[in-house]
Design a protein around this motif. Sequence first.
Motif, short mmCIF file in Angstrom:
data_model
loop_
_atom_site.label_atom_id
_atom_site.label_comp_id
_atom_site.label_asym_id
_atom_site.label_seq_id
_atom_site.Cartn_x
_atom_site.Cartn_y
_atom_site.Cartn_z
N SER A 6 -22.46 19.20 -44.53
CA SER A 6 -21.99 18.21 -43.55
C SER A 6 -23.15 17.37 -43.00
O SER A 6 -22.94 16.27 -42.50
N LEU A 7 -24.38 17.90 -43.09
CA LEU A 7 -25.54 17.14 -42.60
C LEU A 7 -26.27 16.46 -43.76
O LEU A 7 -27.41 16.01 -43.61
N GLY A 8 -25.61 16.39 -44.90
CA GLY A 8 -26.20 15.68 -46.05
C GLY A 8 -27.50 16.29 -46.52
O GLY A 8 -28.43 15.58 -46.90
N GLN A 9 -27.56 17.62 -46.49
CA GLN A 9 -28.84 18.27 -46.82
C GLN A 9 -29.05 18.43 -48.32
O GLN A 9 -28.61 19.40 -48.94
N ASN A 10 -29.74 17.45 -48.90
CA ASN A 10 -30.22 17.54 -50.27
C ASN A 10 -31.73 17.38 -50.17
O ASN A 10 -32.22 16.28 -49.91
N PHE A 11 -32.43 18.48 -50.36
CA PHE A 11 -33.87 18.47 -50.09
C PHE A 11 -34.65 17.98 -51.30
O PHE A 11 -34.35 18.37 -52.44
N LEU A 12 -35.64 17.15 -51.05
CA LEU A 12 -36.45 16.59 -52.12
C LEU A 12 -37.51 17.61 -52.52
O LEU A 12 -38.42 17.90 -51.74
N ILE A 13 -37.37 18.14 -53.73
CA ILE A 13 -38.27 19.24 -54.09
C ILE A 13 -39.40 18.82 -55.03
O ILE A 13 -40.30 19.59 -55.30
N ILE A 36 -36.76 10.12 -40.05
CA ILE A 36 -35.37 10.50 -39.76
C ILE A 36 -34.99 11.65 -40.69
O ILE A 36 -35.13 11.53 -41.91
N GLY A 37 -34.55 12.75 -40.13
CA GLY A 37 -34.11 13.90 -40.94
C GLY A 37 -35.24 14.52 -41.75
O GLY A 37 -35.17 14.58 -42.98
N PRO A 38 -36.28 15.05 -41.10
CA PRO A 38 -37.41 15.63 -41.85
C PRO A 38 -37.05 16.91 -42.61
O PRO A 38 -37.76 17.28 -43.55
N GLY A 39 -35.95 17.57 -42.19
CA GLY A 39 -35.48 18.74 -42.95
C GLY A 39 -36.52 19.84 -43.03
O GLY A 39 -37.02 20.33 -42.02
N ARG A 40 -36.87 20.23 -44.24
CA ARG A 40 -37.86 21.30 -44.43
C ARG A 40 -39.27 20.75 -44.59
O ARG A 40 -40.17 21.47 -45.06
N ILE A 57 -37.22 13.31 -36.10
CA ILE A 57 -35.90 13.42 -35.48
C ILE A 57 -34.97 14.19 -36.41
O ILE A 57 -34.59 13.70 -37.48
N GLU A 58 -34.62 15.40 -35.99
CA GLU A 58 -33.82 16.28 -36.86
C GLU A 58 -32.67 16.85 -36.04
O GLU A 58 -32.85 17.29 -34.90
N LEU A 59 -31.49 16.88 -36.65
CA LEU A 59 -30.30 17.34 -35.95
C LEU A 59 -30.04 18.84 -36.12
O LEU A 59 -29.45 19.48 -35.25
N GLN A 82 -32.38 15.90 -32.16
CA GLN A 82 -31.45 14.85 -31.75
C GLN A 82 -30.68 14.30 -32.94
O GLN A 82 -31.17 14.36 -34.08
N ASP A 83 -29.50 13.75 -32.64
CA ASP A 83 -28.78 12.96 -33.65
C ASP A 83 -29.43 11.59 -33.66
O ASP A 83 -29.46 10.91 -32.62
N PHE A 84 -29.93 11.17 -34.81
CA PHE A 84 -30.63 9.88 -34.85
C PHE A 84 -29.75 8.76 -34.30
O PHE A 84 -30.24 7.83 -33.66
N LEU A 85 -28.43 8.86 -34.54
CA LEU A 85 -27.55 7.77 -34.12
C LEU A 85 -27.45 7.66 -32.58
O LEU A 85 -26.99 6.67 -32.06
N GLY A 103 -37.29 7.81 -44.08
CA GLY A 103 -36.23 8.82 -44.08
C GLY A 103 -35.58 9.00 -45.43
O GLY A 103 -35.22 8.03 -46.09
N ASN A 104 -35.48 10.27 -45.83
CA ASN A 104 -34.57 10.63 -46.91
C ASN A 104 -33.30 11.00 -46.15
O ASN A 104 -33.17 12.11 -45.66
N ILE A 105 -32.41 10.02 -46.00
CA ILE A 105 -31.36 10.14 -44.98
C ILE A 105 -30.05 10.67 -45.57
O ILE A 105 -29.81 10.55 -46.77
N1 SAM Z 1 -36.45 14.86 -45.46
C1 SAM Z 1 -35.98 16.07 -46.10
C2 SAM Z 1 -36.26 16.00 -47.59
O1 SAM Z 1 -36.61 14.89 -48.07
O2 SAM Z 1 -36.13 17.02 -48.26
C3 SAM Z 1 -34.48 16.29 -45.85
C4 SAM Z 1 -33.57 15.23 -46.35
S1 SAM Z 1 -31.86 15.59 -46.23
C5 SAM Z 1 -31.22 14.42 -47.39
C6 SAM Z 1 -31.32 14.86 -44.70
C7 SAM Z 1 -31.85 15.49 -43.44
O3 SAM Z 1 -31.31 14.79 -42.31
C8 SAM Z 1 -31.47 16.95 -43.24
O4 SAM Z 1 -32.57 17.69 -42.81
C9 SAM Z 1 -30.39 16.92 -42.15
O5 SAM Z 1 -30.31 18.09 -41.39
C10 SAM Z 1 -30.84 15.74 -41.33
N2 SAM Z 1 -29.78 15.05 -40.58
C11 SAM Z 1 -28.46 14.92 -40.91
N3 SAM Z 1 -27.82 14.17 -40.01
C12 SAM Z 1 -28.74 13.79 -39.09
C13 SAM Z 1 -28.69 12.99 -37.91
N4 SAM Z 1 -27.55 12.41 -37.51
N5 SAM Z 1 -29.82 12.82 -37.19
C14 SAM Z 1 -30.98 13.39 -37.58
N6 SAM Z 1 -31.09 14.16 -38.69
C15 SAM Z 1 -29.99 14.35 -39.44
#
Ligand code: SAM
Length: 272
Positions: A6-13, A36-40, A57-59, A82-85, A103-105
């Motif tokens: 639901s948070l679009g988590q596809n991590f860039l490996i 935006i969305g630094p993830g891991r 900024i990570e949700l 925070q939610d970036f939006l 951002g990898n958003i």
């Molecule tokens: N940057 C990381 C990478 O490249 O592997 C993660 C990219 S992943 C596609 C998207 C990231 O955005 C996830 O970590 C997710 O939890 C976060 N995320 C999703 N919705 C978000 C929001 N509304 N505000 C901030 N972060 C959000």
Amino acid sequence: MHTKKSLGQNFLIDPNIQRKIVDLLDLSLSDTVMEIGPGRGALTSHLVGRVGSLILIELDDDLVCDLQTRWGGRPDVDVRHQDFLDVDLTKITEDLTQLIVLGNIPYNITAPIIFKLLERPRPKDIFLMVQREVADRLVAPAGVTEYGALSVGVRSIAQVNIEFRVPRTAFRPMPRVDSSVVRIKPIQPPPLSVEEEISLRNVTRAVFQWRRKQIQKTLRDHSDLSFPGEFLNNIIRETGWDLKRRPETFNPEEFVRLSKLVQKRLDETSCV
Ligand code: SAM
């Protein structure tokens, strides 16, 4: 570790692609960068120590904890849960026009993120990993199927470039689509006034809703526009355009010109 779809988590490996993306930013220690969305931390780990100030900024609750543990103690890194939006960009840094955004958003909120970043005042430079199809829409020339309100809305106020494609195999879990890294560089100072931008948005929304119709019909008959024939004649006189053309044949520069004429007319006809 569990991923949240639901948070679009596809991590860039792929580390080569991670590096290639961060190298695009051409960073220096005087830069302020917001991710935006630094993830891991796939991109973050290549940013830390290379910029003067880094705002993350990570949700996701769990991922924020990890980011805090890794980098929260550094004075040059600000981890925000925070939610970036919902972020108030005007409060994020002293001078937003100097901010670089990366951002990898999440794909499901790509358009809202882009539109939020393009509210005024605008960052200096924006680098985003987006779904390949969205990138193609952003750069599509007038006349092709992908060309539409998104292409015009963004390109009338920013330069857009696809930097490179990224295959789906570079991510875990692997998404069903390929991606592209796009650079969106807002034009400074903005080429349109605030009012002209609103006119541009209203016009493009209406004409691309009716994208198969002649533009003159939409300008005249769409309830959001309803311009009289006399104004359409005025447009033809000023520009020499054939208004029987379909909206998709008008390039962003022509839409900019049209929105300026629309705004001029609104200014002339509004009551004081
Ligand atoms: N940057 C990381 C990478 O490249 O592997 C993660 C990219 S992943 C596609 C998207 C990231 O955005 C996830 O970590 C997710 O939890 C976060 N995320 C999703 N919705 C978000 C929001 N509304 N505000 C901030 N972060 C959000």
